[in-house]
Every structure is written in C-alpha cells, then in structure tokens.
Enzyme design. Structure first.
Site, PDB file in Angstrom:
ATOM      1  N   TYR A 161       0.837  -1.191   0.000  1.00 46.10           N
ATOM      2  CA  TYR A 161       0.000   0.000   0.000  1.00 46.10           C
ATOM      3  C   TYR A 161       0.877   1.249   0.000  1.00 46.10           C
ATOM      4  CZ  TYR A 161      -3.137   3.634   1.838  1.00 46.10           C
ATOM      5  OH  TYR A 161      -3.836   4.790   2.021  1.00 46.10           O
ATOM      6  N   CYS A 162       0.604   2.181  -0.923  1.00 44.05           N
ATOM      7  CA  CYS A 162       1.306   3.454  -1.004  1.00 44.05           C
ATOM      8  C   CYS A 162       2.808   3.193  -1.166  1.00 44.05           C
ATOM      9  CB  CYS A 162       0.969   4.305   0.214  1.00 44.05           C
ATOM     10  SG  CYS A 162       1.664   5.974   0.200  1.00 44.05           S
ATOM     11  N   LEU A 163       3.627   3.779  -0.319  1.00 46.54           N
ATOM     12  CA  LEU A 163       5.068   3.591  -0.413  1.00 46.54           C
ATOM     13  C   LEU A 163       5.455   2.131  -0.187  1.00 46.54           C
ATOM     14  CD1 LEU A 163       7.833   4.827  -0.773  1.00 46.54           C
ATOM     15  CD2 LEU A 163       7.787   5.557   1.611  1.00 46.54           C
TER      16      LEU A 163
END
Length: 579
Positions: free
Chosen positions: A310-312
């Site tokens: 998720y995300c980074l």
C-alpha cells in the site's frame, strides 16, 4: 580533484556551518525553503513582466469579473452566482452564504481566487513547476483572507453566536488556548476517543511472530476452518502507521481477508528515532520486505506468497519483486499494489514541495535531527487541502467551539510517524526527483532492475480523487510491465478509497484485465471503455486472490518455534504504540 587553476575540489571547509544555518532556518519555516519560494515567484513575475499581451488579457479578465460582480450585486444577489467554489471546498456550504451581504462577500473572494488561478497559468517560458508552486502559494495566502474565517463575515458563525449567546466563542477560545499551550510545550492535546489502538482499532486477533530493528511481523489468527495455502503478506507504507488497513473490525481490510479464508501477515514498521538516521531505502527492502518474506515462507513452507503493498509499501514491494525476478527468486504468487506509484513523472500535488533547493533544505534539517518530524509530512498533506483541513477545521474549533469529531480514520491520521534521514533523502531524490525506477536507472546491489522482469500476475488499484498518488500515475505501471495485470479504479481518495468495505454506501469502481503482451491502453481510454460498477472492490480482490491460490486446507500454525520464530506478543505488537 583539482581545478585548472590548481584549487582542490571536494567538501568546502565551512559546509557544516552552512548546514547548521539552514537547519536552524528550517525550524522557523516549518521545513519550507524560502529560496525555492523566491525562485518560483521570480520566474513567474519576470516572464509575466515581459508579456504585455498576457498582462492585457489579465486586465480584461479582471474587468469582466468585476462586471459580473456588479451585475450580481445590482440584482440584489438574487441571480445565479457567477463564481462557484471548487468541489473540495466546503467553506461555503452553509445556507447563509446564499443571502446578501454574505453572498456578495463570498462571490468577491471567489472572483479574486479565479483571477489568481488565471494569472498563475505559466506564461510562455516559465517553468510549469514554478507556476504551479506560485498558484499554490497564492491560494494559501488567499485562504487567510477568506470571509469564512471571520466572525462578522461568516453567517454560520454569526448564527451560532446569536443562538448560543456567545458560548461558541468562549469554547473556541478554550480550544485555541489549549492548542497554543500544546504547541509551546510540545505536548499533544489529549483527545478523548472511543477508538483505541489494540482495543477498537488494530484489533484483529493475531501474534507478532518476528521482530527486528525495522519492523514487527504480525500473523493473524485464522477465522475459518480451512484456508488457501498461499499466505498474503501486507507491506504498508512507513509514512503512517499500518493500521489504516486494520481499523475497526467492520472496515478492516486485513480482518476481511482473514474472514475470506486467507492466512494474512502484516508488517508494522518502527517509528524511527535519531538512531535510525543512516537507515537506507534499500534497508527497507532487505531488512524489511525480504526479511518478512523469509519469515513468512519459514512459517508456511513450500508455498508461494501473495504480496500486497500500500502506497510507499507498494513501491518498495515493486522494487523487491523486480530484484527477485532478476535473481530468479520465484516466491511471489502475485503482486497487489494499492495506490502505489512506480513512476513519478505525474506524482501529484506533493511535487509542489520538491525541487533541488527544497530537498537540500529538508536534508539539512534531517541532518540536524537524524529524521523528518511527524508533523512535516502531515503538514504538507494538510496544506494541499488547506481550505478544508486547515481553515475549515480552525473555524469549527476556534469560532464554532466544536470539538474534533471522533472517527477511526481521524485517530489514525493523527498517529503520524518520523522518517529516517538517509532513507527519506534517497526516496525523494531517487524516486520522486530522478524517477529512476521506471526509467531503468534504479540499481540494487550495483545492478539496475527492471519492472518488466516481473512475471507474477498483478492487481493494481488507483483511487479517483487521490492527490498523493493520482490514479493516472498509479496506472503507469501498465507501461513498464508485461505480465498479466488487473487494474481497478475505485471511488474515494488515497485512504478513503482503500477503506471501502462491502456495504459502504455510495461506493463504486471500474475493473479491467490485461493479458500478457497486450498493447498499451492510455488511462483515459481505459476509463471510457470500462463501465462503473456499484459496491466495494474488496470482493473483486478476494476473488482474484482465490483464483491465484490452491484448494483450501488446514490453517498453518502460529509462528514456527522450531525454526526460531515463536509467537512473541499479541497483535498489534509494540511498534504501533511508539510515539
């Protein structure tokens, strides 16, 4: 090395003095580089000064706007308003703004805002990045002057003041004093909430089964008699705490997966301190993702793993997957990327804060402390939506006397983390500024990796209103990979689009599938060719994972004590509580 004149090159003798001065300045500016701001304004102003035609156009635009305002005022503000707020701007939602004189004040403010939006469109020759930054700074300055910020010019505040006999202003003053004392003493305001980590949040049952200096690995207890043999490893971002994916049981993505018959592991990152100043971005791959994968395959041997980032966390998972592909490591059954970018050429509004001057300024500030403060990233994200996240909040808290509403995601949002100095510098430079990953210049262990080497099937999700990882940017992974890929675009923003459980009202998504070797389809064409479906995307993902998994069998044991991985502590572990 020496110059043609015989002068030695290398570190200057007073570099430390310069860095100390910039670090001290950064503390007073909140990490914003005044040099970057001045350069943007200078670039825009000088090019505009050399464009008499553009100046004439702006003068005409101002005259037309004031003519519209005059006509609106002459009609007693009974006509349709000529200017409308942005969709995300909720400052003028109260019905009182439709009545004079408030309507005229509102329209005057929006007219000025509209003029500045036009004025800060890049004049020919101006850097587009500088023009966008000037637009951002002009918008921040105008937000200070909004009539919604004043007791006498905001009908909602006036109405509340008359109805409550001024009690709202008294309560607002208490809130303001409490916040000022908290900032002065560097102690957070104590907020009473029914949401507590480990009790009502991040409360999916499980055990910490591995821990190192960078993360804890949580294995969640099975909720079904049988499970798919391939476990799921969740790699969250380390910018915030992992439990955005494990909020309340009813809207926890992790709890949902466990309930669907998956063995789920999740990483809970450490909240870095000065001791982590030299932790590198690659350490998050080696000591993070790869260490977690080693532990998972030890606990669940002879099975491939579904990786989910998720995300980074999705970015570092992509880097790890490409490295594994280069080295012939085939332990990944699939890869899921949730609002995660692999190309940063269209990385969204956060790029407003990034250029060489700004990154150098941040590096000096982190050099002084060893990390980036929690409030630094959180403040940048709030500034991107200042009309709602800063000014509307201030009005509610200091003038309407309201307390913060108690939401699970609000509690999580306030639970920020720090960033190690070296890692954050490498992340900003190597990915955001230089875009090395998708351009074929990102090296791991001295050798460049390529996303196209990834053979595992991919499930990639973007959210429609994401201003941190815009979905067009997330979609770009389809340019740099050849494997089977399913792309989903869902309603919501960077966090709200992920926390989209079945039964959540008003949710929708689009989904499309790409076969290996298929021709590229641009994002807008993809959008137009895939119909909107109502409901949550979670069941689509669970079905996709199930289709990439084997027949269900008995759940694995918790941890692997004989292999040196005994269960340590109950979930959510200890790292999630670090402040």
């Amino acid at each position: 090395m020496t110059t043609p004149n015989g002068h030695k090159t290398g570190p200057h003798p007073y570099t430390t003095l310069d860095r100390t001065g910039r670090a001290m300045m950064a503390r007073s500016t909140g990490g914003a580089s005044p040099h970057a701001a001045a350069a943007a304004w200078t670039d825009w102003a000088l090019h505009l000064a050399r464009a008499p035609g553009r100046q004439l156009e702006l003068a005409e635009h101002a005259m037309r706007s004031w003519a519209k305002l005059a006509a609106y005022a002459a009609g007693g503000a009974s006509k349709n308003a000529p200017f409308v707020p942005r969709p995300e701007d909720h400052r003028f939602n109260h019905i009182g703004w439709a009545m004079p004189p408030f309507s005229l004040w509102q329209q005057s403010f929006l007219a000025v805002q509209d003029w500045w939006d036009r004025a800060t469109e890049a004049p020919r020759g101006t850097s587009a990045h500088n023009a966008e930054r000037v637009n951002f700074m002009a918008r921040q300055a105008l937000d200070v002057l909004s009539p919604s910020n004043s007791v006498l010019t905001n009908p909602e505040i006036l109405q509340a003041t008359m109805k409550q006999g001024g009690r709202n202003l008294a309560e607002g003053m208490k809130n303001a004093v409490a916040d000022m004392v908290a900032r002065a003493t560097d102690t957070p305001v104590e907020v009473k909430s029914e949401f507590k980590v480990g009790k009502t949040l991040a409360c999916t049952p499980g055990k910490v089964v591995y821990r190192n200096d960078l993360f804890e690995l949580i294995q969640y207890s099975p909720q079904t008699d049988t499970v798919h043999p391939e476990p799921v490893l969740v790699v969250p971002a380390w910018i915030m705490k992992y439990y955005i994916l494990d909020l309340r049981p009813e809207n926890s993505l992790i709890n949902y997966l466990v309930g669907q018959g998956f063995t789920v592991f999740a990483m809970s990152w450490v909240n870095p301190t000065e001791a982590h100043r030299d932790v590198a971005l690659d350490d998050y791959r080696r000591q993070g993702v790869m260490a977690a994968l080693d532990a998972v395959t030890t606990i669940v041997p002879d099975q491939k793993v579904h990786g989910c980032g998720y995300c980074l966390g999705g970015t570092i998972l992509s880097i790890a997957a490409a490295t594994m592909a280069r080295e012939g490591d085939e332990r990944l059954a699939s890869i899921t990327l949730l609002a995660a970018q692999t190309d940063f050429t269209e990385a969204g509004e956060i790029m407003l804060f990034l250029d060489e001057s700004q990154v150098a300024f941040l590096e000096d500030m982190m050099w002084d402390r060893g990390y980036l403060e929690q409030d630094q990233m959180a403040g940048a994200f709030r500034a991107l939506r200042s009309e709602d996240l800063i000014w509307s909040r201030a009005v509610r808290r200091y003038m309407l006397g309201e307390q913060e509403q108690d939401f699970d995601i609000t509690v999580w949002n306030a639970d920020a983390t720090r960033m190690p100095a070296r890692m954050h510098s490498e992340y900003l430079r190597g990915l955001f500024m230089e875009n090395r990953l998708s351009s074929g210049r990102f090296a791991v262990d001295g050798q460049v990796i390529a996303l196209k080497d990834i053979a595992a099937p991919m499930f990639v999700l973007g959210t429609e209103k994401d201003h941190i990882a815009p979905w067009h940017s997330v979609y770009k992974v389809t340019l740099f990979t050849d494997t089977e890929l399913t792309f989903v675009l869902t309603k919501g923003g960077h966090n709200g689009g992920i926390v989209s459980e079945p039964g959540h009202r008003g949710r929708h998504y689009r989904i499309g599938h790409r076969e290996p070797g298929a021709s590229y389809m641009d994002p807008d064409s993809w959008f137009n060719r895939h119909e909107r479906k109502g409901g949550s995307w979670w069941p689509e993902w669970a079905d996709w994972l199930a289709g990439k998994s084997g027949a269900k069998a008995k759940p694995p044991a918790m941890g692997a004590p004989k292999a040196g991985l005994p269960p340590l502590d109950p979930a959510p572990g200890s790292y999630v509580f670090q402040k």
